[in-house]
Each structure stands twice: as structure tokens, then as C-alpha cells.
Design a protein around this motif. Structure first.
Motif, PDB file in Angstrom:
ATOM      1  N   ILE A 115       0.832  -1.205   0.000  1.00  0.00           N
ATOM      2  CA  ILE A 115       0.000   0.000   0.000  1.00  0.00           C
ATOM      3  C   ILE A 115       0.866   1.255   0.000  1.00  0.00           C
ATOM      4  CG2 ILE A 115      -1.811   1.258   1.233  1.00  0.00           C
ATOM      5  CD1 ILE A 115      -2.755  -1.441   2.354  1.00  0.00           C
ATOM      6  N   SER A 116       1.928   1.261   0.791  1.00  0.00           N
ATOM      7  CA  SER A 116       2.784   2.450   0.846  1.00  0.00           C
ATOM      8  C   SER A 116       3.521   2.673  -0.471  1.00  0.00           C
ATOM      9  CB  SER A 116       3.779   2.333   2.004  1.00  0.00           C
ATOM     10  OG  SER A 116       4.646   1.233   1.812  1.00  0.00           O
ATOM     11  N   ILE A 117       3.921   1.597  -1.142  1.00  0.00           N
ATOM     12  CA  ILE A 117       4.599   1.735  -2.437  1.00  0.00           C
ATOM     13  C   ILE A 117       3.675   2.398  -3.453  1.00  0.00           C
ATOM     14  CG2 ILE A 117       5.418   0.396  -4.426  1.00  0.00           C
ATOM     15  CD1 ILE A 117       6.742  -1.524  -2.430  1.00  0.00           C
ATOM     16  N   VAL A 118       2.441   1.915  -3.525  1.00  0.00           N
ATOM     17  CA  VAL A 118       1.506   2.479  -4.503  1.00  0.00           C
ATOM     18  C   VAL A 118       1.138   3.910  -4.129  1.00  0.00           C
ATOM     19  CG1 VAL A 118      -0.784   2.232  -5.547  1.00  0.00           C
ATOM     20  CG2 VAL A 118       0.635   0.209  -5.159  1.00  0.00           C
ATOM     21  N   TYR A 145       2.672  -0.919 -23.579  1.00  0.00           N
ATOM     22  CA  TYR A 145       3.481   0.221 -23.136  1.00  0.00           C
ATOM     23  C   TYR A 145       3.039   0.698 -21.756  1.00  0.00           C
ATOM     24  CZ  TYR A 145       5.453   4.915 -22.913  1.00  0.00           C
ATOM     25  OH  TYR A 145       6.129   6.042 -22.513  1.00  0.00           O
ATOM     26  N   ILE A 146       1.726   0.898 -21.574  1.00  0.00           N
ATOM     27  CA  ILE A 146       1.200   1.388 -20.295  1.00  0.00           C
ATOM     28  C   ILE A 146       1.496   0.405 -19.171  1.00  0.00           C
ATOM     29  CG2 ILE A 146      -0.919   1.889 -19.011  1.00  0.00           C
ATOM     30  CD1 ILE A 146      -2.033   3.153 -21.541  1.00  0.00           C
ATOM     31  N   MET A 147       1.276  -0.875 -19.437  1.00  0.00           N
ATOM     32  CA  MET A 147       1.470  -1.863 -18.381  1.00  0.00           C
ATOM     33  C   MET A 147       2.946  -1.986 -18.002  1.00  0.00           C
ATOM     34  SD  MET A 147      -1.360  -4.840 -19.140  1.00  0.00           S
ATOM     35  CE  MET A 147      -1.121  -5.546 -17.521  1.00  0.00           C
ATOM     36  N   GLN A 148       3.836  -1.891 -18.972  1.00  0.00           N
ATOM     37  CA  GLN A 148       5.269  -1.934 -18.665  1.00  0.00           C
ATOM     38  C   GLN A 148       5.692  -0.703 -17.858  1.00  0.00           C
ATOM     39  OE1 GLN A 148       7.718  -4.084 -18.963  1.00  0.00           O
ATOM     40  NE2 GLN A 148       6.477  -5.704 -19.915  1.00  0.00           N
ATOM     41  N   LYS A 149       5.168   0.461 -18.239  1.00  0.00           N
ATOM     42  CA  LYS A 149       5.477   1.683 -17.496  1.00  0.00           C
ATOM     43  C   LYS A 149       4.974   1.582 -16.051  1.00  0.00           C
ATOM     44  CE  LYS A 149       6.752   5.315 -18.807  1.00  0.00           C
ATOM     45  NZ  LYS A 149       8.078   5.994 -18.748  1.00  0.00           N
ATOM     46  N   ALA A 196       7.246   1.528 -12.688  1.00  0.00           N
ATOM     47  CA  ALA A 196       7.008   2.525 -11.645  1.00  0.00           C
ATOM     48  C   ALA A 196       6.900   1.867 -10.278  1.00  0.00           C
ATOM     49  CB  ALA A 196       5.735   3.316 -11.956  1.00  0.00           C
ATOM     50  N   CYS A 197       6.212   0.720 -10.201  1.00  0.00           N
ATOM     51  CA  CYS A 197       6.079  -0.007  -8.933  1.00  0.00           C
ATOM     52  C   CYS A 197       7.431  -0.536  -8.462  1.00  0.00           C
ATOM     53  CB  CYS A 197       5.091  -1.163  -9.089  1.00  0.00           C
ATOM     54  SG  CYS A 197       3.374  -0.667  -9.369  1.00  0.00           S
ATOM     55  N   THR A 250      -4.735   8.918 -10.703  1.00  0.00           N
ATOM     56  CA  THR A 250      -3.721   8.928 -11.754  1.00  0.00           C
ATOM     57  C   THR A 250      -2.449   8.264 -11.250  1.00  0.00           C
ATOM     58  OG1 THR A 250      -4.605  11.027 -12.567  1.00  0.00           O
ATOM     59  CG2 THR A 250      -2.442  10.373 -13.357  1.00  0.00           C
ATOM     60  N   LEU A 251      -1.886   7.410 -12.081  1.00  0.00           N
ATOM     61  CA  LEU A 251      -0.636   6.734 -11.749  1.00  0.00           C
ATOM     62  C   LEU A 251       0.521   7.490 -12.398  1.00  0.00           C
ATOM     63  CD1 LEU A 251       0.114   4.061 -10.209  1.00  0.00           C
ATOM     64  CD2 LEU A 251       0.450   3.030 -12.465  1.00  0.00           C
ATOM     65  N   HIS A 252       1.559   7.747 -11.603  1.00  0.00           N
ATOM     66  CA  HIS A 252       2.726   8.480 -12.090  1.00  0.00           C
ATOM     67  C   HIS A 252       3.991   7.663 -11.844  1.00  0.00           C
ATOM     68  CE1 HIS A 252      -0.187  11.717 -11.287  1.00  0.00           C
ATOM     69  NE2 HIS A 252       0.440  12.403 -12.237  1.00  0.00           N
ATOM     70  N   ALA A 253       5.012   7.950 -12.653  1.00  0.00           N
ATOM     71  CA  ALA A 253       6.339   7.438 -12.348  1.00  0.00           C
ATOM     72  C   ALA A 253       6.918   8.286 -11.215  1.00  0.00           C
ATOM     73  CB  ALA A 253       7.222   7.512 -13.583  1.00  0.00           C
TER      74      ALA A 253
END
Length: 461
Positions: free
Chosen positions: A29-32, A95-99, A103-104, A57-60
Motif C-alpha cells: 500500500i505504501s509503495i503504490v 506500453y502502459i502496463m510496462q510503465k 514505476a512499482c 492517476t498513476l505516475h512514475a
């Protein structure tokens, strides 16, 4: 079992409309929370309750926007793995899933190993070993029957059955342990040997039934083998193509066209059948064709169902040869080329100790009688009615453990008949218990036997 690292992996393949990533571990949870920004929601992801869904929104880590996502939160122990879990649902492009995956990982997660989520679920007590194996079977299920058996095993029906057998075996073990502990008190009798023998025989009968179900379960899992045999140029390859609804085999009027085994699967009423076309059986000097004929006999011996294709009344030599290879098999005789009117004469089965399961008129070229043939193939397989509550063995490891458990229990039954010492019987009972425990990944401890003694009996009251 407590893992100190947090793992991440794609839970769905990329390339679809929707994709999912799953994180599991103490920092999930903290990672996300470091790379996810909630929209229209107060507070932090760390403060959210389990079984909740959040949009954002998910960010790098460098701030680059990746995608609008949905994040599902699960708190230990109420998750698939028994750990804190996060599931990120995003658009499914590669592409999105790899990014998202990178990021995780950059935020502190580790790429999961194959099967590691289910391994953690097993180690954290969310499922036993047989249920964990059922996950793989459920994913690979190719027909209704194997799907239902895997679903039943995943729900724990097989494990529950083994648990009941285990409790009954513990009862016998406990009585024998008491007999040994109080052997100096000859006036005390804790169990009647005949009653113990009767109980052991009842348990053994169930273990044997489960072991015998492996033949059907394994066939359903891998496909019930059906061999098409006959002389050259009788229409075997044409029949294979009709059953598979595709031009799988080369069809020719030239004798000996099929020189090797050709096989594929078909599904009838939710069960998979493995249809095998073999080389035409005849005397030949062609070395390559001879190898094909040898393989034809090999597949004939392995088959559970045999389709014997004829375009005329077979000779006594042909019938004798076939009868020698089809002992204990379901043989369906197919009178082919009925469109040419070749089958006025009956086949003299009475001349041999051989009787087919059925005899059907067909035309493999015209497709006449194929539906009736499919129904007959299914009926000849004797497939039991299977639903999500059915219990059947499809795993070779389980079968081997059940077989060893049966061997041990057989020695116990013999020992009870011969009134052998309780310590000898107890040893074989422990082996039997260990074999059943091996299936689910548990073990039998002395404390468990002792606990069972005090649970069911009152000593020195």
C-alpha cells in the motif's frame, strides 16, 4: 509465514482493453501511495479501508503521468495471499502496463517469480497444497469437465474428504497409542480389534476409490485417447478430418499415404477426446511405412476407445490381429462408404472371442453418421456426471500418495487380522497419515495424536 519484501507482477497479459497489476507484501500500500494520486477523495491511500476501490492517476517517481487507473485495496489477512495487497487496473496496452510495472519496481517492489502469489497464499495458510495446485489446473482447463474438477478442488472439497479420512485414521492411531501406553494394565481394553479392522477397511475402500478416479480424471485432463485403425485406403484420414472439422490429414487414393501418427483434440459434451489417425495396417516392405505401422499398434495399445474402420467384411486374420490388441477397450466398428452400398454382409464376430461396443454405418467422405458417431464415442467413455462438487483425482502426485496410503493401510488391516502388536500397526498408520498429509502439504505431529486422545477419551477421571 511473513515475507519482508513486496512483489509485483502483471495479473493479466498486455494487449487487451483492460490490464491489471498486483502487488503483495508489507509495503504494497505504501509503495503504490508514492505513485498514485487520488481524484476527488480526501486522505491518503494508507488510510483507506480494505475492500475499497479508488480512482486516480498513476505516475512514475519522476512525476511522468502514466494512466488513469483504479486501485483496489486489500488488508492482511483478507486477500488472496493473506498479505496487504493492491490491484491496479489500467488500460491494457503493453506500453502502459510496462510503465506501470517499472514505476512499482522503482518505488520499492520486486518483480514476482512465477507462481509466487499462490505460493505465498499457501505459506500464509490461505489454501493447502492441493488447492494451490488446483489454481494451475483451473487456469489450464480446456473443457467443462476439467474446469469443474479443478473448481471443486480449489473450493476444498478434495481437502475436506482427506480431512475426514485423516480424522478416522487418527481415531485408530489414538486407540492403539493408548493400548501401548497402558499395556501393563491387561484388564483395560480401549478398542475391539474387529471394530478397528472394519473402520480401517471402510477408510481403505474410500482411498482406493479416490485412487481409481485418477484414470478418468487424468484422461479428462489430457484428453481421452481415441485411435482410428484399419487397413490402408479405408478412409481413416477422411474420418479424422470430419471429426476435427478441418483438413488435418492428407487424403489420397494412394495406399499408405498416412505413414505417421496424426492427432488432435475435439470436445464432445464438455469432455476432451484425443483423436489419433494411424498408418494403414498391411504387410509392406517399405521401411518407413513399417515404422508407421509399428506406431499404429503402439497408439492402439494406448487408446481407451478404438474406431475400427472397415469398407468390407474383414478377413479372419484381420479380426484376429485386431482382437489381440483391443482387450479391455471400447471398440466401435464403423462400416464406412455406405454411400457406395458396400455393407450387405454381416461381420462374423461370433467366430472370435470379440464383441464390439457398437457398430455404425457411416460415410466419412459424405459426413453421414458422424453425429451418431460422436454421441457413441461420448457414451463409450463412461464419463461420470461431473459438477463443481465432484471429487476426482487428476494429479499424478496425489495418485501416487493415495496408492502408498492404500499399501500402508492394507498392512494395518492384515496386522489387525493377525492380532499383531500395536506398535507395528501404529507405525503403518503413521505412514498412511503422512501420505495423506503429503497431498495437502501438512504433517502429523505427536501432539496432534495426543490432542486427539484427550479430545475423544477421558483418562483417569
Amino acid at each position: 509465514m511473513h515475507n519482508t519484501d513486496t512483489i509485483v507482477a502483471m495479473a493479466t497479459p498486455s494487449g487487451g482493453a483492460i490490464g491489471m497489476l498486483r502487488l503483495s507484501g508489507p509495503e504494497a500500500i505504501s509503495i503504490v501511495s508514492r505513485i498514485f494520486q487520488m481524484v476527488s477523495s480526501k486522505g491518503n491511500l494508507l488510510e483507506k479501508q480494505g475492500y475499497t476501490l479508488h480512482y486516480g492517476t498513476l505516475h512514475a517517481l519522476n512525476g511522468e503521468e502514466i494512466d488513469d487507473v483504479m486501485v483496489s485495496v486489500y488488508h492482511t489477512p483478507h486477500s488472496y495471499t493473506g498479505e496487504d495487497c493492491i490491484e491496479i487496473t489500467c488500460h491494457g496496452s503493453a506500453y502502459i502496463m510496462q510503465k506501470a510495472l517499472h514505476a512499482c519496481i522503482d518505488a520499492g517492489a520486486r518483480q514476482a517469480n512465477p507462481g509466487e502469489y499462490t505460493q505465498r497464499a499457501y505459506l500464509n495458510g490461505k489454501m493447502d497444497l492441493s488447492q494451490a495446485e488446483a489454481v494451475a489446473d483451473l487456469i489450464s482447463a480446456s473443457n467443462k469437465a476439467t474446469h469443474q474438477l479443478a473448481l471443486s478442488q480449489l473450493k476444498g472439497h478434495f481437502s475436506n474428504e482427506l480431512s475426514l479420512l485423516r480424522e478416522q485414521l487418527l481415531k485408530i492411531t489414538s486407540l492403539l497409542e493408548l493400548e501401548l501406553d497402558f499395556s501393563d494394565h491387561e484388564e483395560l481394553e480401549f478398542a475391539d480389534r474387529s471394530e478397528l479392522k472394519e473402520l480401517a477397511e471402510t477408510i481403505d475402500k474410500r482411498i482406493t476409490t479416490l485412487a481409481h478416479s485418477f484414470e478418468t480424471g487424468n484422461a479428462l485432463k489430457n484428453g481421452i485417447p481415441v485411435a482410428i485403425i484399419g487397413k490402408t485406403n479405408v478412409g481413416k484420414s477422411t474420418l479424422l478430418n470430419q471429426l476435427l472439422h478441418e483438413e488435418k490429414a492428407i487424403v489420397s487414393d494412394i495406399d499408405g499415404t498416412t505413414r505417421d501418427v496424426i492427432e488432435d483434440t475435439m470436445i464432445i459434451h464438455g469432455a476432451t477426446f484425443r483423436i489419433i489417425d494411424t498408418a494403414g495396417i498391411r504387410a509392406t516392405q517399405d521401411k518407413i511405412e513399417q515404422i508407421g505401422i509399428e506406431r499404429a499398434y503402439q497408439k492402439l495399445n494406448e487408446a481407451q476407445i478404438v474406431l475400427w474402420l472397415l469398407d468390407s467384411v474383414p478377413s479372419v486374420e484381420e479380426m484376429t490381429d485386431i482382437a489381440h490388441h483391443v482387450q479391455d477397450k471400447k471398440v466401435i466398428v464403423l462400416r464406412n462408404k455406405i454411400d457406395l452400398g458396400h455393407h450387405d454382409s454381416p461381420i462374423p464376430y461370433s467366430s472370435l472371442d470379440f464383441q464390439p461396443y457398437a457398430e455404425l454405418p457411416i460415410s466419412s467422405k459424405q459426413g453421414i453418421g458422424i453425429h451418431d458417431l460422436e454421441e457413441t464415442i461420448y457414451a463409450s467413455a463412461d464419463i461420470p456426471e461431473i459438477n463443481e462438487n465432484s471429487i476426482g483425482v487428476t494429479n499424478a502426485r496425489h495418485y501416487e500418495a493415495l496408492t502408498r496410503a492404500h499399501d500402508s493401510l492394507s498392512r494395518v488391516i492384515t496386522g489387525l487380522s493377525l492380532n499383531l502388536s500395536g506398535d507395528l500397526l501404529a507405525e503403518d498408520l503413521r505412514i498412511c497419515l503422512e501420505q495423506l498429509a503429503e497431498i495437502t502439504g501438512g504433517q502429523i505431529t505427536p501432539n496432534e495424536v495426543l490432542g486427539n486422545i484427550f479430545k475423544h477419551f477421558c483418562i483417569g477421571k
